[in-house]
Enzyme design. Structure first.
Site, mmCIF file in Angstrom:
data_model
loop_
_atom_site.group_PDB
_atom_site.id
_atom_site.type_symbol
_atom_site.label_atom_id
_atom_site.label_comp_id
_atom_site.label_asym_id
_atom_site.label_seq_id
_atom_site.Cartn_x
_atom_site.Cartn_y
_atom_site.Cartn_z
ATOM 1 N N HIS A 1 7.219 3.753 3.866
ATOM 2 C CA HIS A 1 7.325 5.078 4.471
ATOM 3 C C HIS A 1 6.154 5.250 5.431
ATOM 4 C CE1 HIS A 1 4.138 6.139 1.660
ATOM 5 N NE2 HIS A 1 4.909 5.794 0.645
ATOM 6 N N HIS B 1 2.606 4.096 4.482
ATOM 7 C CA HIS B 1 2.320 2.669 4.664
ATOM 8 C C HIS B 1 2.074 2.342 6.136
ATOM 9 C CE1 HIS B 1 4.905 2.462 0.897
ATOM 10 N NE2 HIS B 1 3.824 1.804 0.519
#
Length: 274
Positions: A30, A33
């Protein structure tokens, strides 16, 4: 972006690539990250990410088998973020034989998250040390959402004299305050609407401390009660010292509040530096 699964191939590929910045993940990526991938570019000539769902850090009743695997979508995001190399080992690549040598963190592994997930930090520390040995980075980035994990890994790196700078990335949140997490995908629509309450309770506690309230136990209990009356099942909300996650002992210490609570079948964690 080059995708590599074999350790020997990874090592030979990374020779003469300059300073390496490394971001380990378990995939199902997501924006949290991806923000680490972008930040990594500031700390290295080459950015390496890894995707590996690490069996060692899951308890027997946890969600290893159903943990989302979204490899192609992850690769698309990593490539778009400018990652140079993705290390994506299989279990047989990383654990060609049973992993009998384990990294056993000190007592911190049994507090907070460790109390509710016995053995979790042993599995995390073991796989991260092994990934460090595979990638041999000069910098490694981890999100602050997993605050206790970041402290365990930072202390491990320092005490084992690893030549790696450990960098914490700020928690990325949705517009309503919910910390981004791979496990948010488990939430039903009604649970997703309720989930930001955890962040709001942390903000309320932060504001009370900023206003001078030092009755931490009462503040913790109030936050737990506010969640549980709305259907949550809270494991802990705890005000601790940022330096070592011990309970506060003076008014001069930098503090953090850490929380873990279950909404339906989904366990959410969050924290806020005070």
């Amino acid at each position: 972006m080059q995708i590599i699964s074999a350790i020997d191939t990874l090592r030979s590929t990374l020779k003469n690539r300059g300073r390496i910045a490394f971001v380990p993940t378990m995939g199902n990526l997501h924006e949290g990250h991806i923000s680490l991938m972008r930040q990594a570019r500031e700390h290295g000539d080459s950015v390496v990410a890894s995707i590996f769902v690490n069996r060692l850090q899951f308890g027997p009743s946890e969600d290893f088998d159903k943990y989302p695997r979204t490899f192609q979508a992850d690769c698309d995001q990593l490539s778009a973020a400018g990652v140079d190399i993705l290390f994506a080992p299989t279990e047989s690549d990383l654990y060609p034989e049973p992993q009998q040598y384990l990294v056993d963190p000190p007592e911190i592994q049994n507090w907070l998250e460790g109390e509710f997930r016995p053995g979790h930090f042993r599995g995390v520390a073991t796989v991260v040390l092994k990934l460090f040995n595979c990638v041999q980075p000069q910098a490694a980035l981890f999100g602050k959402k997993d605050y206790q994990q970041l402290m365990v890994l930072r202390n491990m790196t320092r005490q084992l004299a690893l030549p790696i700078d450990i960098i914490g990335g700020e928690t990325v949140r949705a517009e309503d305050g919910l910390a981004l997490s791979s496990r948010n995908g488990y939430l039903s629509p009604s649970e997703r609407a309720e989930a930001p309450r955890l962040y709001r309770e942390l903000c309320r506690l932060r504001d009370a401390v900023a206003a001078g309230d030092r009755d931490f136990r009462k503040l913790e209990q109030s936050a737990v009660s506010a969640l549980d009356t709305h259907g949550w099942k809270t494991d802990y909300i705890a005000v601790r010292r940022q330096s070592d996650l011990m309970p506060p002992s003076s008014n001069q210490e930098a503090l953090v509040v850490l929380a873990a609570s279950r909404l339906g079948s989904t366990r959410l964690i969050d924290n806020m530096e005070l």
